[in-house]
Write a protein that holds these residues in place. Structure first.
Motif, PDB file in Angstrom:
ATOM      1  N   TYR A  23       0.944  -1.433  -0.175  1.00 20.06           N
ATOM      2  CA  TYR A  23      -0.003  -0.047   0.127  1.00 20.06           C
ATOM      3  C   TYR A  23       0.942   1.683   0.029  1.00 20.06           C
ATOM      4  N   GLY A  24       0.457   1.926  -0.770  1.00 20.52           N
ATOM      5  CA  GLY A  24       0.855   3.759  -0.438  1.00 20.52           C
ATOM      6  C   GLY A  24       2.137   3.948  -2.024  1.00 20.52           C
ATOM      7  N   GLY A  25       1.549   3.893  -2.652  1.00 17.99           N
ATOM      8  CA  GLY A  25       3.612   4.053  -3.639  1.00 17.99           C
ATOM      9  C   GLY A  25       3.786   5.498  -3.412  1.00 17.99           C
ATOM     10  N   GLY A  26       3.323   6.603  -2.880  1.00 17.52           N
ATOM     11  CA  GLY A  26       3.617   7.926  -2.359  1.00 17.52           C
ATOM     12  C   GLY A  26       4.310   7.850  -1.349  1.00 17.52           C
ATOM     13  N   MET A  27       2.756   7.827   0.006  1.00 17.06           N
ATOM     14  CA  MET A  27       3.113   7.971   1.192  1.00 17.06           C
ATOM     15  C   MET A  27       2.429   6.996   2.152  1.00 17.06           C
ATOM     16  N   TYR A  28       2.153   5.954   2.772  1.00 16.14           N
ATOM     17  CA  TYR A  28       1.846   5.077   3.774  1.00 16.14           C
ATOM     18  C   TYR A  28       1.402   5.813   4.765  1.00 16.14           C
ATOM     19  N   ASN A  29       0.479   5.569   5.761  1.00 18.10           N
ATOM     20  CA  ASN A  29       0.273   7.157   7.515  1.00 18.10           C
ATOM     21  C   ASN A  29      -0.850   5.440   7.709  1.00 18.10           C
ATOM     22  N   SER A  30      -0.394   5.550   9.281  1.00 19.84           N
ATOM     23  CA  SER A  30      -0.843   4.650  10.105  1.00 19.84           C
ATOM     24  C   SER A  30      -0.643   5.225  11.376  1.00 19.84           C
ATOM     25  N   SER A  31      -2.236   5.163  11.660  1.00 12.65           N
ATOM     26  CA  SER A  31      -2.612   5.904  12.912  1.00 12.65           C
ATOM     27  C   SER A  31      -1.648   7.433  13.343  1.00 12.65           C
ATOM     28  N   SER A  32      -1.437   7.806  11.821  1.00 12.87           N
ATOM     29  CA  SER A  32      -0.661   9.378  12.158  1.00 12.87           C
ATOM     30  C   SER A  32      -2.295  10.178  11.226  1.00 12.87           C
ATOM     31  N   SER A  33      -1.156  11.579  11.586  1.00 11.33           N
ATOM     32  CA  SER A  33      -1.849  12.846  11.609  1.00 11.33           C
ATOM     33  C   SER A  33      -0.966  14.130  10.173  1.00 11.33           C
ATOM     34  N   PRO A  34      -0.510  13.657   8.842  1.00 12.49           N
ATOM     35  CA  PRO A  34       0.318  13.984   8.576  1.00 12.49           C
ATOM     36  C   PRO A  34      -0.380  15.582   8.128  1.00 12.49           C
ATOM     37  N   LYS A  35       0.639  16.808   7.938  1.00 11.74           N
ATOM     38  CA  LYS A  35      -0.114  17.716   6.986  1.00 11.74           C
ATOM     39  C   LYS A  35       0.549  18.018   6.287  1.00 11.74           C
ATOM     40  N   LEU A  36      -0.163  18.123   5.063  1.00 10.37           N
ATOM     41  CA  LEU A  36       0.753  18.424   3.807  1.00 10.37           C
ATOM     42  C   LEU A  36       0.003  19.591   3.212  1.00 10.37           C
ATOM     43  N   THR A  37       1.444  20.426   3.011  1.00 10.25           N
ATOM     44  CA  THR A  37      -0.006  21.978   1.736  1.00 10.25           C
ATOM     45  C   THR A  37       1.023  22.291   0.468  1.00 10.25           C
ATOM     46  N   ASN A  38       0.006  22.453  -0.189  1.00  7.90           N
ATOM     47  CA  ASN A  38       0.985  22.155  -1.256  1.00  7.90           C
ATOM     48  C   ASN A  38       2.445  21.175  -2.771  1.00  7.90           C
TER      49      ASN A  38
END
Length: 190
Positions: A23-38
């Motif tokens: 899973y997640g070719g570019g990014m995989y998040n498990s129990s996470s809260s990333p903040k992405l802008t632009n």
């Protein structure tokens, strides 16, 4: 790969990454809260979530992000599993899923989408978005020129496919979406 993490990413590009068997070719998040802008996810590949995959109660926040030309078996652009992402001013364009959710696939998830656009995405079912046992909230979103393919005689929900789901749509537009079987704009199934 983010596990119980909350990174902040601004003006980042994820391109031509691969998670072939998982899973997640570019990014995989498990129990996470990333903040992405632009941030931009382009031409990434995975089994689920070509651009990004959110699982285990992840609550990603994406603002002004773009998912383009990503590919997966499920969720070409992004896949949410038991997660509640918030997407504002995000674009899903020309993403492809062999089975479900060309742009976005939601499974037991409740994402919030505001001013998002889904254009020219393709999948067997749910060209723009596929919802399974989910309750997404969409406000001012546009679904245009999304299509379904004709694999295994599915081909339903050019714009959105809902399976045992309860989406809330406010001021959304569906235009020029196409399905090979049912629901060019939206299909509501069991």
């Amino acid at each position: 790969y983010n596990s119980s993490s909350s990174p902040t990413l601004t003006n980042c590009v994820f391109t031509e990454n691969t998670a072939t068997s998982y899973y997640g070719g570019g990014m995989y998040n498990s129990s996470s809260s990333p903040k992405l802008t632009n941030c931009t996810f382009t031409a990434n590949r995975a089994s689920c979530g070509g651009g990004a995959y959110n699982s285990s109660s992840s609550s990603s926040t994406l603002t002004n992000c773009m998912f383009t030309n990503n590919t997966a078996s499920y969720g070409g652009g992004m896949y949410n599993s038991s997660s509640s992402s918030t997407l504002t001013n995000c674009t899903f364009t020309k993403n492809t899923s062999y089975w479900e959710g060309g742009g976005l696939h939601n499974s037991s998830s409740s994402p919030t989408l505001i001013n998002c656009m889904f254009t020219e995405n393709a999948a067997n079912a749910g060209g723009g978005m596929y919802n399974a046992s989910s309750a997404p909230m969409l406000t001012n979103c546009i679904f245009a020129n999304n299509t379904t393919t004709n694999t295994s005689n599915m081909g339903e929900g050019g714009g959105i496919y809902n399976s045992s789901s309860s989406p809330t749509l406010i001021n959304c537009v569906f235009t020029d979406n196409a399905s090979t079987y049912y629901g060019g704009g939206m299909y509501n199934g069991i």
